[in-house]
Scaffold this active site. Structure first.
Site, mmCIF file in Angstrom:
data_model
loop_
_atom_site.group_PDB
_atom_site.id
_atom_site.type_symbol
_atom_site.label_atom_id
_atom_site.label_comp_id
_atom_site.label_asym_id
_atom_site.label_seq_id
_atom_site.Cartn_x
_atom_site.Cartn_y
_atom_site.Cartn_z
ATOM 1 N N GLY A 12 50.974 21.204 61.438
ATOM 2 C CA GLY A 12 51.274 21.858 62.708
ATOM 3 C C GLY A 12 52.648 22.483 62.644
ATOM 4 C CB CYS A 13 55.258 22.763 65.213
ATOM 5 S SG CYS A 13 56.986 23.249 65.382
#
Length: 177
Positions: A12-13
């Site tokens: 993800g981020c």
């Protein structure tokens, strides 16, 4: 004796992944960047379009005499949601996919740990993390380095990153720097 190894992880981020790994003993560096796409010299703006093919990743460089690849992968699989295809929570797109880039030996270890985590039923859905061969790592712009440490009060940091970091610190208290 220091034995340096590295692996590229996308969960993800990249701000979240970097914040979690930079706090672990044996991690020499955790650099945000991009990997797995077809565009050379990608930047954040281009990667956010989802058209470069790159994922937001972190290049984790570690001292394998202090922390094993197996333990790094256990942290990885338990501190992001490896059941979500091309997303993490509200971050949606191929750039947020769950992915591991490594050589053949690292891929074998990653498959073993993925299967171990799947058998433990930590997650309610099947794991969809992609385990791929080596990829070129493009380091992210300086403004993305140590983002959580520099911006802990920012809304995204407080709402998304802080809970993940707190979870990692609780689960892996014995591995903190």
């Amino acid at each position: 004796m220091t034995r340096t190894s590295s692996i590229i992880l996308g969960g993800g981020c990249f701000w979240c992944v970097e914040a979690i790994f930079s706090g672990l003993r044996g991690i020499m560096s955790a650099k945000p960047g991009y990997a797995g796409g077809h565009t050379e010299h990608p930047d954040y703006k281009a990667v956010c379009t989802g058209e470069t093919g790159h994922a937001e990743v972190v290049q984790v460089v570690f001292n394998s005499t202090e922390i094993s690849l197996e333990d790094i992968l256990r942290v990885f699989f338990t501190t992001h949601d490896p059941t979500q295809w091309n997303r993490q929570g509200n971050d949606i797109g191929t750039q947020y996919r769950s992915v591991i880039f490594g050589d053949e030996a690292q891929q074998a270890v990653a498959r073993t740990i993925r299967d171990e985590i799947a058998e433990q039923n930590i997650w309610e859905a099947p794991l969809v993390t992609s385990i791929e061969g080596p990829a070129h790592f493009w380091e992210a712009e300086e403004s993305h380095h140590d983002y959580f440490a520099r911006n802990p009060e920012a809304a995204y940091c407080a709402a998304v990153i802080a809970p993940k970091v707190a979870k990692a610190r609780k689960l892996y208290r014995d591995r903190l720097k």
